[in-house]
Design an enzyme around this catalytic site. Structure first.
Site, PDB file in Angstrom:
ATOM      1  N   GLN A  65      11.990-142.506 -66.608  1.00 24.87           N
ATOM      2  CA  GLN A  65      12.995-142.713 -65.567  1.00 24.87           C
ATOM      3  C   GLN A  65      13.031-144.149 -65.067  1.00 24.87           C
ATOM      4  O   GLN A  65      13.926-144.518 -64.297  1.00 24.87           O
ATOM      5  CB  GLN A  65      12.726-141.770 -64.393  1.00 24.87           C
ATOM      6  CG  GLN A  65      11.450-142.087 -63.619  1.00 24.87           C
ATOM      7  CD  GLN A  65      11.102-141.032 -62.599  1.00 24.87           C
ATOM      8  OE1 GLN A  65      10.629-139.956 -62.942  1.00 24.87           O
ATOM      9  NE2 GLN A  65      11.345-141.338 -61.327  1.00 24.87           N
ATOM     10  N   CYS A  71      13.428-138.284 -60.988  1.00 19.73           N
ATOM     11  CA  CYS A  71      12.445-137.391 -61.612  1.00 19.73           C
ATOM     12  C   CYS A  71      12.961-135.963 -61.736  1.00 19.73           C
ATOM     13  O   CYS A  71      12.798-135.308 -62.766  1.00 19.73           O
ATOM     14  CB  CYS A  71      11.148-137.414 -60.817  1.00 19.73           C
ATOM     15  SG  CYS A  71      11.318-136.906 -59.080  1.00 19.73           S
ATOM     16  N   HIS A 365       7.793-135.667 -56.264  1.00 18.12           N
ATOM     17  CA  HIS A 365       8.006-135.865 -57.699  1.00 18.12           C
ATOM     18  C   HIS A 365       8.169-134.520 -58.388  1.00 18.12           C
ATOM     19  O   HIS A 365       7.450-133.560 -58.078  1.00 18.12           O
ATOM     20  CB  HIS A 365       6.816-136.615 -58.298  1.00 18.12           C
ATOM     21  CG  HIS A 365       7.042-137.141 -59.676  1.00 18.12           C
ATOM     22  ND1 HIS A 365       8.122-137.920 -60.022  1.00 18.12           N
ATOM     23  CD2 HIS A 365       6.314-136.998 -60.818  1.00 18.12           C
ATOM     24  CE1 HIS A 365       8.041-138.253 -61.308  1.00 18.12           C
ATOM     25  NE2 HIS A 365       6.958-137.691 -61.813  1.00 18.12           N
ATOM     26  N   ASN A 386       5.570-135.545 -67.977  1.00 16.05           N
ATOM     27  CA  ASN A 386       6.054-136.454 -66.942  1.00 16.05           C
ATOM     28  C   ASN A 386       7.236-137.263 -67.478  1.00 16.05           C
ATOM     29  O   ASN A 386       7.602-137.151 -68.653  1.00 16.05           O
ATOM     30  CB  ASN A 386       4.919-137.378 -66.492  1.00 16.05           C
ATOM     31  CG  ASN A 386       5.115-137.919 -65.102  1.00 16.05           C
ATOM     32  OD1 ASN A 386       6.185-137.803 -64.513  1.00 16.05           O
ATOM     33  ND2 ASN A 386       4.080-138.535 -64.548  1.00 16.05           N
TER      34      ASN A 386
END
Length: 444
Positions: A65, A71, A365, A386
């Site tokens: 990102q 996120c 997040h 992630n």
């Protein structure tokens, strides 16, 4: 307020105490050259968190990102892209984050002005008005907000609307946009105060929306209405599907019933009793879209539902506080691997409830759970996909201890079918929480 000044005698005793404490002086020496997290890190504890899992879903390479707060969108699109890859046989693939971000920003401008008009009779220093103005429109979001965008605008492959400098580094864009929003808010509130009719207010709002649309096109590019989908499968065979619309692409290649999922939270605070539905006032993006809604469940129930979905072969979107007890470079989150109290002498012993009530922790997040390690049916670590690139952790994948999961995971999205015993609860009218409630923080 009754004041209690610090006396010279008290300061003298503190100085003497610190000077006599060798461990404190050693800590000060280390802290003069090293980050506190690195000093407090306990490598032997972290060694428990290796990347082997009894339940693990194969997924694609980690996304990035970059310097943006998208996120929640990256995580959601990472869930969807696995379905596209399964249908097409692709080894690597990304959906366009810029496409969804453009429409989210544009819809949120409209939503922001609707909130401003809804509060136009309140003074500018009212807490709610102040909150709306200070929050404005930024990068964060929620699962239900993502659903709103996909339902209204569909999705496209990344090659149909690639990243730009502004989409990947949103700071300047957000600052300019939010100044413009405040200008618009002042204009709309002035019209309301002057008694202008609804037609005049809507005309001014339309002008403001046009300004925002043009600005977003400058930053992201204009979203495509149709495109050709070109790709190669695992066998290196080339394919092309011409003239797709974003909705048709979603229907044909994602083919996911977004209404089949429910957002659950673990918020152990007294204002949110478990086994009830909640929403957050003025938290949304698409006017007329579905509201952000949560079912509050104890953590053990949440984990059982997540594990069930993983065992059924489906990854899980979730929200957490990654600012606590993390080694970003090494790719772990574990409260047992950082001995801050031993290093500093500080009392840091808040409960999860107290962290929320006293604003020490909140969702900041969103990521994707792709695996879990079970020992005698109980989890001890979790595999996390992630969106910070592939140069951290295990090629962009992280591992979280179960104890960290208990304390700092707040939300997950699971299949509605797993909640058949809670059908009546899911139908109840959600209790509306204040706009600044911690459960809305991921969207701020």
């Amino acid at each position: 307020m009754k004041e209690h000044p610090i006396s010279p005698e008290t300061l003298a005793s503190f100085r003497e105490n610190f000077a006599a404490d060798k461990s404190m002086r050693a800590a000060a020496n280390a802290a003069s050259k090293t980050d506190l997290a690195d000093i407090a890190f306990c490598g032997m504890e972290a060694a428990r968190l290796h990347h082997h899992f009894s339940v693990e879903i194969p997924t694609m390479s980690a996304t990035n990102q970059k310097s943006s707060g998208r996120c929640w969108m990256f995580a959601a699109l990472n869930v969807l892209r696995e379905r596209v890859a399964a249908k097409t046989g692709m080894e690597q693939f990304e959906l366009s984050q810029s496409y969804c971000a453009f429409w989210d920003k544009f819809e949120r401008v409209n939503y922001f002005y609707d909130c401003i008009l809804d509060t136009a009779d309140l003074p500018a220093d009212d807490r709610t008005v102040t909150y709306l103005l200070q929050t404005g429109v930024h990068d964060g979001g929620q699962w239900d907000m993502f659903v709103n965008i996909v339902k209204k605008y569909g999705v496209v492959p990344k090659h149909a609307m690639p990243e730009t400098f502004q989409s990947s580094a949103t700071g300047s864009m957000n600052r300019l946009l939010n100044t413009n929003l405040k200008t618009g808010a002042a204009a709309l509130r002035n019209l309301c105060r002057e008694g202008a009719g609804a037609e005049a207010v809507e005309a001014r709002k339309a002008e403001l929306l046009k300004e925002a649309y043009n600005f977003l096109c400058i930053c992201y590019g204009a979203p495509p209405q149709t495109f050709d989908f070109e790709y190669c499968d695992k066998e290196k065979q080339y394919h092309i599907d011409r003239g797709l619309t974003p909705h048709r692409f979603f229907e044909k290649y994602v083919d996911m019933d977004l209404d089949a999922y429910v957002s659950i939270i673990d918020a152990p605070t007294k204002d949110k009793p478990y086994q009830h539905m909640y929403t957050v006032k003025y938290l949304g993006n698409v006017s007329g879209g579905q509201e952000v809604a949560y079912l509050n469940l104890p953590m053990e129930e949440m984990k059982a539902l997540i594990i069930r979905q993983l065992q059924d072969g489906e990854v899980v979107w979730f929200g957490s506080d990654v600012s606590k007890f993390g080694d970003r470079a090494g790719g772990i989150w574990d409260d047992k691997s950082f001995e801050y109290e031993l290093l500093t002498g500080l009392d840091l012993s808040l409960t999860k409830e107290e962290r929320l009530d006293y604003r020490d922790s909140c969702m900041c997040h969103a990521m994707v759970i792709t695996g879990v390690n079970l020992v005698d049916g109980k989890p001890n670590r979790w595999k996390i996909e992630n969106s910070w690139g592939d140069d951290r952790g295990e090629k962009g994948y992280y591992v979280a201890s179960d104890s960290w999961f208990d304390e700092f995971v707040y939300q997950a999205v699971v299949r509605r079918e797993y909640l058949a015993d809670k059908a009546d609860i899911l139908k109840e009218e959600p209790k509306e929480l204040a706009p600044w409630d911690p459960m809305g923080s991921l969207a701020r």
